[in-house]
Each structure stands twice: as structure tokens, then as C-alpha cells.
Design a protein around this motif. Structure first.
Motif, PDB file in Angstrom:
ATOM      1  N   UNK A  71       0.817  -1.207   0.000  1.00  0.00           N
ATOM      2  CA  UNK A  71       0.000   0.000   0.000  1.00  0.00           C
ATOM      3  C   UNK A  71       0.857   1.265   0.000  1.00  0.00           C
ATOM      4  N   UNK A  72       0.355   2.297  -0.665  1.00  0.00           N
ATOM      5  CA  UNK A  72       1.079   3.568  -0.767  1.00  0.00           C
ATOM      6  C   UNK A  72       1.386   4.139   0.605  1.00  0.00           C
ATOM      7  N   UNK A  73       0.486   3.954   1.573  1.00  0.00           N
ATOM      8  CA  UNK A  73       0.716   4.495   2.925  1.00  0.00           C
ATOM      9  C   UNK A  73       1.960   3.880   3.558  1.00  0.00           C
ATOM     10  N   UNK A  74       2.189   2.609   3.318  1.00  0.00           N
ATOM     11  CA  UNK A  74       3.360   1.922   3.854  1.00  0.00           C
ATOM     12  C   UNK A  74       4.640   2.425   3.174  1.00  0.00           C
ATOM     13  N   UNK A  95      16.403   1.974  -3.206  1.00  0.00           N
ATOM     14  CA  UNK A  95      16.170   0.943  -2.191  1.00  0.00           C
ATOM     15  C   UNK A  95      16.169  -0.449  -2.821  1.00  0.00           C
ATOM     16  N   UNK A  96      15.507  -0.587  -3.982  1.00  0.00           N
ATOM     17  CA  UNK A  96      15.392  -1.891  -4.638  1.00  0.00           C
ATOM     18  C   UNK A  96      16.481  -2.133  -5.673  1.00  0.00           C
ATOM     19  N   UNK A  97      17.547  -1.324  -5.634  1.00  0.00           N
ATOM     20  CA  UNK A  97      18.704  -1.487  -6.520  1.00  0.00           C
ATOM     21  C   UNK A  97      18.299  -1.559  -7.986  1.00  0.00           C
ATOM     22  N   UNK A  98      17.348  -0.730  -8.379  1.00  0.00           N
ATOM     23  CA  UNK A  98      16.906  -0.681  -9.769  1.00  0.00           C
ATOM     24  C   UNK A  98      15.893  -1.742 -10.143  1.00  0.00           C
ATOM     25  N   UNK A  99      15.456  -2.540  -9.176  1.00  0.00           N
ATOM     26  CA  UNK A  99      14.430  -3.552  -9.448  1.00  0.00           C
ATOM     27  C   UNK A  99      13.113  -2.882  -9.809  1.00  0.00           C
ATOM     28  N   UNK A 100      12.330  -3.484 -10.699  1.00  0.00           N
ATOM     29  CA  UNK A 100      11.129  -2.831 -11.233  1.00  0.00           C
ATOM     30  C   UNK A 100       9.962  -2.760 -10.253  1.00  0.00           C
ATOM     31  N   UNK A 101       9.288  -1.597 -10.302  1.00  0.00           N
ATOM     32  CA  UNK A 101       8.130  -1.342  -9.451  1.00  0.00           C
ATOM     33  C   UNK A 101       7.056  -0.668 -10.304  1.00  0.00           C
ATOM     34  N   UNK A 102       5.828  -1.133 -10.157  1.00  0.00           N
ATOM     35  CA  UNK A 102       4.677  -0.539 -10.837  1.00  0.00           C
ATOM     36  C   UNK A 102       3.873   0.231  -9.803  1.00  0.00           C
ATOM     37  N   UNK A 103       3.433   1.420 -10.161  1.00  0.00           N
ATOM     38  CA  UNK A 103       2.596   2.236  -9.281  1.00  0.00           C
ATOM     39  C   UNK A 103       1.182   2.287  -9.845  1.00  0.00           C
ATOM     40  N   UNK A 104       0.206   2.048  -8.988  1.00  0.00           N
ATOM     41  CA  UNK A 104      -1.211   2.152  -9.328  1.00  0.00           C
ATOM     42  C   UNK A 104      -1.770   3.322  -8.524  1.00  0.00           C
ATOM     43  N   UNK A 105      -1.746   4.541  -9.088  1.00  0.00           N
ATOM     44  CA  UNK A 105      -2.180   5.718  -8.330  1.00  0.00           C
ATOM     45  C   UNK A 105      -3.635   5.657  -7.872  1.00  0.00           C
ATOM     46  N   UNK A 106      -4.515   5.116  -8.699  1.00  0.00           N
ATOM     47  CA  UNK A 106      -5.937   5.067  -8.314  1.00  0.00           C
ATOM     48  C   UNK A 106      -6.176   4.062  -7.196  1.00  0.00           C
ATOM     49  N   UNK A 107      -5.453   2.957  -7.206  1.00  0.00           N
ATOM     50  CA  UNK A 107      -5.588   1.945  -6.159  1.00  0.00           C
ATOM     51  C   UNK A 107      -4.716   2.215  -4.950  1.00  0.00           C
ATOM     52  N   UNK A 146       1.878  -1.922 -17.088  1.00  0.00           N
ATOM     53  CA  UNK A 146       1.890  -0.848 -18.090  1.00  0.00           C
ATOM     54  C   UNK A 146       2.896  -1.121 -19.210  1.00  0.00           C
ATOM     55  N   UNK A 147       2.670  -0.485 -20.332  1.00  0.00           N
ATOM     56  CA  UNK A 147       3.631  -0.531 -21.437  1.00  0.00           C
ATOM     57  C   UNK A 147       4.965   0.005 -20.910  1.00  0.00           C
ATOM     58  N   UNK A 148       6.057  -0.503 -21.397  1.00  0.00           N
ATOM     59  CA  UNK A 148       7.371  -0.195 -20.832  1.00  0.00           C
ATOM     60  C   UNK A 148       7.781   1.274 -20.924  1.00  0.00           C
ATOM     61  N   UNK A 149       7.174   2.022 -21.833  1.00  0.00           N
ATOM     62  CA  UNK A 149       7.553   3.435 -21.961  1.00  0.00           C
ATOM     63  C   UNK A 149       6.732   4.359 -21.067  1.00  0.00           C
ATOM     64  N   UNK A 150       5.803   3.822 -20.293  1.00  0.00           N
ATOM     65  CA  UNK A 150       4.991   4.649 -19.390  1.00  0.00           C
ATOM     66  C   UNK A 150       5.705   4.679 -18.041  1.00  0.00           C
ATOM     67  N   UNK A 151       6.519   5.712 -17.859  1.00  0.00           N
ATOM     68  CA  UNK A 151       7.398   5.774 -16.693  1.00  0.00           C
ATOM     69  C   UNK A 151       7.141   6.987 -15.803  1.00  0.00           C
ATOM     70  N   UNK A 152       6.022   7.660 -16.037  1.00  0.00           N
ATOM     71  CA  UNK A 152       5.663   8.817 -15.199  1.00  0.00           C
ATOM     72  C   UNK A 152       4.177   8.798 -14.915  1.00  0.00           C
ATOM     73  N   UNK A 153       3.824   9.332 -13.767  1.00  0.00           N
ATOM     74  CA  UNK A 153       2.409   9.429 -13.405  1.00  0.00           C
ATOM     75  C   UNK A 153       1.699  10.361 -14.389  1.00  0.00           C
ATOM     76  N   UNK A 154       0.568   9.897 -14.896  1.00  0.00           N
ATOM     77  CA  UNK A 154      -0.234  10.669 -15.832  1.00  0.00           C
ATOM     78  C   UNK A 154      -1.681  10.219 -15.693  1.00  0.00           C
ATOM     79  N   UNK A 155      -2.597  11.164 -15.776  1.00  0.00           N
ATOM     80  CA  UNK A 155      -4.027  10.824 -15.712  1.00  0.00           C
ATOM     81  C   UNK A 155      -4.448   9.968 -16.908  1.00  0.00           C
ATOM     82  N   UNK A 156      -3.645   9.967 -17.960  1.00  0.00           N
ATOM     83  CA  UNK A 156      -3.993   9.231 -19.180  1.00  0.00           C
ATOM     84  C   UNK A 156      -3.881   7.712 -19.000  1.00  0.00           C
ATOM     85  N   UNK A 158      -3.716   4.134 -16.308  1.00  0.00           N
ATOM     86  CA  UNK A 158      -4.132   3.587 -15.019  1.00  0.00           C
ATOM     87  C   UNK A 158      -2.948   3.338 -14.092  1.00  0.00           C
ATOM     88  N   UNK A 159      -1.794   2.989 -14.655  1.00  0.00           N
ATOM     89  CA  UNK A 159      -0.607   2.755 -13.839  1.00  0.00           C
ATOM     90  C   UNK A 159       0.636   3.118 -14.642  1.00  0.00           C
TER      91      UNK A 159
END
Length: 196
Positions: A71-74, A95-107, A146-156, A158-159
Motif C-alpha cells: 500500500x502507498x501508505x506503507x 532501495x530496490x537497486x533498480x528492481x522494477x516497481x509498478x505504481x497504481x495511483x488510483x488503487x 503498463x507498457x514499458x515506456x509509461x514511466x511517469x504518473x499521468x491521468x492518461x 491507469x498505472x
């Protein structure tokens, strides 16, 4: 010019063997193929179309990788950052030494991609962490990737990739993920104690 100088000019220059360098586009294509290899041949084209059309597609977990839902709060408690932000994304990358992380802003969640074995090896810890809404998505779960080129938060979209996948099969170190969860739980516990 002396004979030695003439001979030296004719000799080929000795160089060290080179290193094969792949362009970012090559790495991205290889990573895309790796991610889509979790699907059967008949479903890969549909997934590509979903990425093209919607910027996201659902991929099965538990074969090449699993995902730890945090969760984002954690995450905010552990990093001291706000959700979502480029600052938290940068800190997660460190922190994750470049390991991949997906963000779901709505969730209001992050998903750290980890080795497929993590749901089995973390079974006891996950029982304790579920109270904090931490879950490990392994076999029988799908994750919206998400598609690999979606690397910034955008309303357009979902993640997005909070920490982009640098190359195929590069995953978050499980111990680092566990430490972040523990730090976030400790920080939230300390905040709860201070509020009393």
C-alpha cells in the motif's frame, strides 16, 4: 622519418576486445518479449494490442515473476515521501537497486516485481503482513502491467513504472522489499503511538 617510425605507422593499433552494447530500444524490446512470454502464443498479440490501445495489459504472475503489493501508505511511511511522486519513485529505485516497481495511483498501491518463488518462501511473513494490506501475487493472480515506456504518473494511464524494468529478468531483491515493508510498518506504528 626513421625506419622504426615508418614500421610503427604501418602496424595496426592493438585494441582491447570490445563489449557488446545494446541500445535502449533493443533492451526494451527484449524486456517486452520476456514479459509477454508469460502468455500463450495466442494471447500475446491481444496483449500487444492492449498495450498499444490502453497502455496496460494483464499478465499472469507466478511463472517468471511474482509481485508484492504494497500500500502507498506503507511506502510513504518508509520513504518519508508523498504519494505518488518522482521523489518516492527515485527512492524506490535506490532501495530496490533498480528492481522494477509498478505504481497504481488510483488503487494507492505499488507492486514490486520479485522472483516467482517469493509467495512460497514468504508464506509466514505474509500472514503477518496481510493486516497492513501487503499481498504477494503468485500463481492464479494477474497483474495489470503498463507498457514499458509509461514511466511517469499521468491521468492518461491507469498505472506506470515507478521504477522501470531495466532489462529482462531483472527483479527486486526480496530482502530489500521485506526491509521496506518492515520499515513502513515500524514508521506507521510509531505514528500511531505518537497520536495517542
Amino acid at each position: 622519418m626513421s625506419n622504426e617510425a615508418t614500421e610503427g605507422a604501418r602496424r595496426p593499433v592493438q585494441t582491447e576486445p570490445g563489449v557488446l552494447v545494446h541500445s535502449g530500444a533493443d533492451r526494451q524490446l527484449a524486456t517486452e518479449h520476456w514479459l509477454l512470454s508469460t502468455l500463450t502464443d495466442s494471447k500475446r498479440q491481444a496483449a500487444r494490442r492492449e498495450w498499444d490501445r490502453n497502455g496496460i495489459t494483464a499478465l499472469p504472475m507466478g511463472t517468471l515473476m511474482s509481485a508484492v503489493q504494497i500500500p502507498a501508505s506503507l511506502v510513504a511511511a518508509a520513504t518519508g515521501g508523498r504519494f505518488p511522486s518522482a521523489e518516492v519513485d527515485r527512492m524506490l529505485g535506490e532501495i530496490f537497486e533498480g528492481g522494477p516497481v509498478i505504481c497504481d495511483p488510483k488503487g494507492h498501491r505499488y507492486y514490486a516485481l520479485v522472483p516467482a518463488s517469493v509467495p512460497r518462501t514468504w508464506a509466514d511473513a505474509l500472514d503477518d503482513w496481510r493486516a497492513q494490506d501487503v499481498e504477494c501475487l503468485g500463481k492464479s493472480y494477474y497483474l495489470c502491467v503498463p507498457r514499458l515506456d509509461i514511466t511517469r504518473h499521468s491521468e492518461a494511464y491507469a498505472s506506470y513504472w515507478s521504477v522501470p524494468m531495466p532489462s529482462m529478468a531483472t527483479l527486486c531483491p526480496p530482502l530489500r522489499v521485506a526491509r521496506l515493508i518492515a520499515a513502513g510498518m515500524h514508521a506507521l506504528g510509531a505514528e500511531a503511538g505518537a497520536d495517542r
